[in-house]
Scaffold this active site. Structure first.
Site, PDB file in Angstrom:
ATOM      1  N   ASP A 123      -9.884   7.378  12.966  1.00 18.79           N
ATOM      2  CA  ASP A 123      -9.755   7.358  11.501  1.00 18.79           C
ATOM      3  C   ASP A 123     -10.287   6.035  10.954  1.00 18.79           C
ATOM      4  O   ASP A 123      -9.634   5.364  10.155  1.00 18.79           O
ATOM      5  CB  ASP A 123      -8.281   7.559  11.121  1.00 18.79           C
ATOM      6  CG  ASP A 123      -8.109   8.003   9.674  1.00 18.79           C
ATOM      7  OD1 ASP A 123      -9.092   8.492   9.082  1.00 18.79           O
ATOM      8  OD2 ASP A 123      -7.004   7.861   9.126  1.00 18.79           O
ATOM      9  N   LYS A 149       6.163  -0.389   7.652  1.00 14.95           N
ATOM     10  CA  LYS A 149       5.653   0.912   7.207  1.00 14.95           C
ATOM     11  C   LYS A 149       6.788   1.921   7.321  1.00 14.95           C
ATOM     12  O   LYS A 149       7.333   2.134   8.403  1.00 14.95           O
ATOM     13  CB  LYS A 149       4.467   1.337   8.080  1.00 14.95           C
ATOM     14  CG  LYS A 149       3.820   2.644   7.654  1.00 14.95           C
ATOM     15  CD  LYS A 149       2.566   2.919   8.487  1.00 14.95           C
ATOM     16  CE  LYS A 149       1.846   4.173   8.024  1.00 14.95           C
ATOM     17  NZ  LYS A 149       0.585   4.399   8.781  1.00 14.95           N
ATOM     18  N   ALA A 156       3.622   7.719   3.892  1.00 22.59           N
ATOM     19  CA  ALA A 156       4.339   6.463   4.119  1.00 22.59           C
ATOM     20  C   ALA A 156       3.956   5.405   3.086  1.00 22.59           C
ATOM     21  O   ALA A 156       3.004   5.573   2.320  1.00 22.59           O
ATOM     22  CB  ALA A 156       4.051   5.952   5.532  1.00 22.59           C
ATOM     23  N   GLN A 157       4.727   4.318   3.114  1.00 17.05           N
ATOM     24  CA  GLN A 157       4.504   3.194   2.205  1.00 17.05           C
ATOM     25  C   GLN A 157       4.691   1.900   2.989  1.00 17.05           C
ATOM     26  O   GLN A 157       5.496   1.845   3.919  1.00 17.05           O
ATOM     27  CB  GLN A 157       5.502   3.285   1.053  1.00 17.05           C
ATOM     28  CG  GLN A 157       5.289   2.280  -0.054  1.00 17.05           C
ATOM     29  CD  GLN A 157       5.993   2.712  -1.331  1.00 17.05           C
ATOM     30  OE1 GLN A 157       5.583   3.680  -1.964  1.00 17.05           O
ATOM     31  NE2 GLN A 157       7.053   2.002  -1.703  1.00 17.05           N
ATOM     32  N   ALA A 215       0.862  -1.193   0.000  1.00 19.67           N
ATOM     33  CA  ALA A 215       0.000   0.000   0.000  1.00 19.67           C
ATOM     34  C   ALA A 215       0.889   1.231   0.000  1.00 19.67           C
ATOM     35  O   ALA A 215       2.041   1.191   0.437  1.00 19.67           O
ATOM     36  CB  ALA A 215      -0.913  -0.002   1.222  1.00 19.67           C
ATOM     37  N   SER A 216       0.320   2.346  -0.493  1.00 19.13           N
ATOM     38  CA  SER A 216       1.096   3.579  -0.570  1.00 19.13           C
ATOM     39  C   SER A 216       0.204   4.772  -0.297  1.00 19.13           C
ATOM     40  O   SER A 216      -0.928   4.835  -0.778  1.00 19.13           O
ATOM     41  CB  SER A 216       1.733   3.703  -1.956  1.00 19.13           C
ATOM     42  OG  SER A 216       2.468   4.900  -2.062  1.00 19.13           O
ATOM     43  N   ALA A 217       0.720   5.721   0.484  1.00 17.91           N
ATOM     44  CA  ALA A 217       0.001   6.970   0.767  1.00 17.91           C
ATOM     45  C   ALA A 217       0.993   8.121   0.697  1.00 17.91           C
ATOM     46  O   ALA A 217       2.168   7.927   0.386  1.00 17.91           O
ATOM     47  CB  ALA A 217      -0.663   6.900   2.142  1.00 17.91           C
TER      48      ALA A 217
END
Length: 544
Positions: free
Chosen positions: A287, A152, A135-136, A130-132
């Site tokens: 969240d 992470k 962070a990844q 996953a990627s944001a």
């Protein structure tokens, strides 16, 4: 400004104008400088006039990139600053960006760990899971046990990007305060300061690790919620290692049904998890959007929620919980006067607020909601309407309650998506009533006494000394009071003596003036001299 900052500022301004965001600032509210600047950029037109303003704002922030997306997400919780049609659109912003090079991620991890990944892990997948924007996430296995984990890592190039855009945000905020008088009440510089702190906090994964560990402890052994374990020994400021979980994303209704999940129980447990966090633990995951919530597939008849990404959490004190519980109970009993009075008593609206007017405003927005069956009422929208109404009465919205309202909307949305007949009131009412019962009456007294028992047990051996000290201090105090009283009486006597001498002196001076007009000069002189002497003595008496 450097050339690169000027170029970036022009790009930001261009994007804002292309989406017609100058509509956010009415022309009559501007000073001459921004009016001239807008006319000077006449060739940049609104490309999307058919779209609502809120949607254009969201699209513009998405185009400007990760820092601005996160800014919009934070602003969506500030309903004391923005009207609902803007805040609702900002809440739709998604933090999704293209992944960065896996080798860069590996290099960053090795720098954090102080050695090659092979020292601790096997089967490291260089392709991100996953990627944001911040962070990844990559997968691997622990070398010593073979346990599957996720790593992470903070993007190595993100801090300069954040610092550059934050500097521009500060410049723009100061310009807004200087040239748009109506915007000053929004305190744009303070908003940017709050955002900078929030964003820089996210760059420290130790904070997220601590939150995850706290939430995991709170639900240790629970059938309702599972939080993955953090491998603290391998985690640091820019790297967090935790166990890998497998689950069904909570929004994947088709897969959940295919797995035979008890949807009613799953939905009810979502509400139960939320209220347990709020009223039992005073610490909640803030969240809980669908990307951070999964369902354990192993026991579909007894489904368990899985919570990820604890970067944002909320905490509540006793006053916050009492506010929430009493307001919700007041709403469901249609006691709007109590709700209005609670806001005044808590100091969240000014003390001079007209309670009757506030009550009427709350009634106007809430009566249509409560005309529905209880099972159809949205708690989140009740709080949302309350915040929007209180905003008109200058309510200072508490950040922790805004986070709570946002989380409640997430939980409700997920719950009703899973099981449309979900009756939130039936699930929530026992939590509210149990908590309120613990706050008032004999049970509350016993609880408070038991909480203070260790303190008094510690102080009990000191009690004789404390009593002796108190008596001794009381005796000293009495002696001081006696001295003060004696001094006061002496002062009063001196004042009375001074007043008497002053009056005699004044009388003699008046007599001397009368005698002088009658040409009796000798007596007049004696009377004047004596009067002056009495005045001198009276002044000395006052001085003492």
């Amino acid at each position: 400004m450097t050339p690169s900052e000027l170029k970036r500022l022009y790009h930001i301004t261009k994007v804002q104008l292309e989406y017609g965001l100058d509509e956010l600032l009415p022309e009559h509210a501007l000073t001459q400088l921004p009016k001239r600047l807008r006319k000077g950029l006449f060739w940049i037109k609104n490309k999307y006039p058919e779209k609502p303003l809120g949607e254009r704002l969201r699209l513009a922030l998405q185009e400007l990139g990760p820092v601005w997306i996160k800014f919009g997400q934070m602003m969506s919780t500030r309903r004391d600053l923005f009207p609902p049609h803007l805040a609702d659109q900002l809440a739709l912003l998604q933090d999704q960006v293209a992944p960065f090079d896996g080798q860069l991620a590996k290099d960053q991890m090795e720098m954090e760990l102080g050695g090659p990944l092979d020292n601790w892990f096997t089967d490291f997948d260089i392709k991100p899971l996953a990627s944001a924007s911040i962070a990844q996430v990559h997968t691997a296995k622990l070398k010593d046990s073979g346990r599957e984990i996720v790593l992470k890592v903070i993007r190595p190039d993100i801090r300069p990007v954040i610092e550059s855009d934050i500097r521009l945000m500060y410049r723009m905020a100061r310009l807004v305060e200087q040239h748009i008088p109506e915007a000053r009440r929004l305190k744009p510089v303070e908003v940017i300061e709050e955002y900078e702190k929030t964003l820089l906090d996210e760059l420290d994964l130790r904070r997220e690790a601590s939150n995850a560990m706290q939430l995991r402890r709170n639900f240790e052994g629970s059938e309702e919620l599972y939080v993955p374990e953090v491998i603290l020994d391998l985690s640091s400021e820019h790297l967090m290692v935790s166990e890998r979980i497998y689950g069904i994303q909570v929004s994947d209704i088709e897969q959940l049904e295919k797995n035979g999940t008890n949807m009613k129980l799953l939905a009810e447990r979502g509400v139960s998890v939320f209220f347990t966090q709020v009223f039992r633990d005073s610490f909640f995951h803030a969240d809980m959007h669908p990307g951070n919530v999964f369902v354990n597939p192993d026991n579909p008849e007894n489904p368990q929620w899985i919570g990820l990404d604890c970067g944002i959490v909320g905490t509540l004190n006793k006053e916050d919980k009492r506010y929430l519980a009493e307001n919700l109970l007041g709403f469901f009993n249609s006691d709007y006067h109590k709700v209005a009075q609670l806001h005044v008593d808590s100091g969240w609206v000014p003390a001079d607020t007209n309670v009757e007017e506030f009550e009427f405003a709350i009634r106007m927005v809430c009566e249509p909601i409560f005309a529905k069956p209880l099972g159809e009422i949205s708690f989140g929208h009740v709080l949302l309407n309350l915040f929007n109404t209180a905003r008109r009465f200058n309510m200072e919205v508490q950040p922790q309650l805004v986070l709570l309202q946002k989380t409640l909307l997430y939980v409700e949305g997920l719950g009703r998506q899973l099981y449309p007949q979900l009756d939130l009131w039936a699930t929530a009412k026992p939590f509210l009533e149990t908590w309120m019962a613990k706050q008032v009456g004999p049970a509350a007294f016993v609880t408070a006494l038991s909480e203070k028992a260790p303190f008094w047990a510690e102080k009990l051996p000191e009690l004789p000394d404390l009593v002796y000290d108190s008596l001794r201090q009381g005796k000293v105090l009495n002696q001081r009071m006696d001295k003060l009283y004696a001094g006061y009486r002496q002062s009063k006597r001196q004042q009375a003596k001074g007043q008497f001498l002053f009056n005699v002196g004044a009388t003699l001076l008046i007599c001397s003036a009368v005698l002088l007009t009658s040409n009796i000069t000798v007596l007049a002189s004696i009377s004047a001299a004596t009067g002056a002497a009495f005045w001198l003595f009276s002044w000395r008496a006052y001085r003492r």
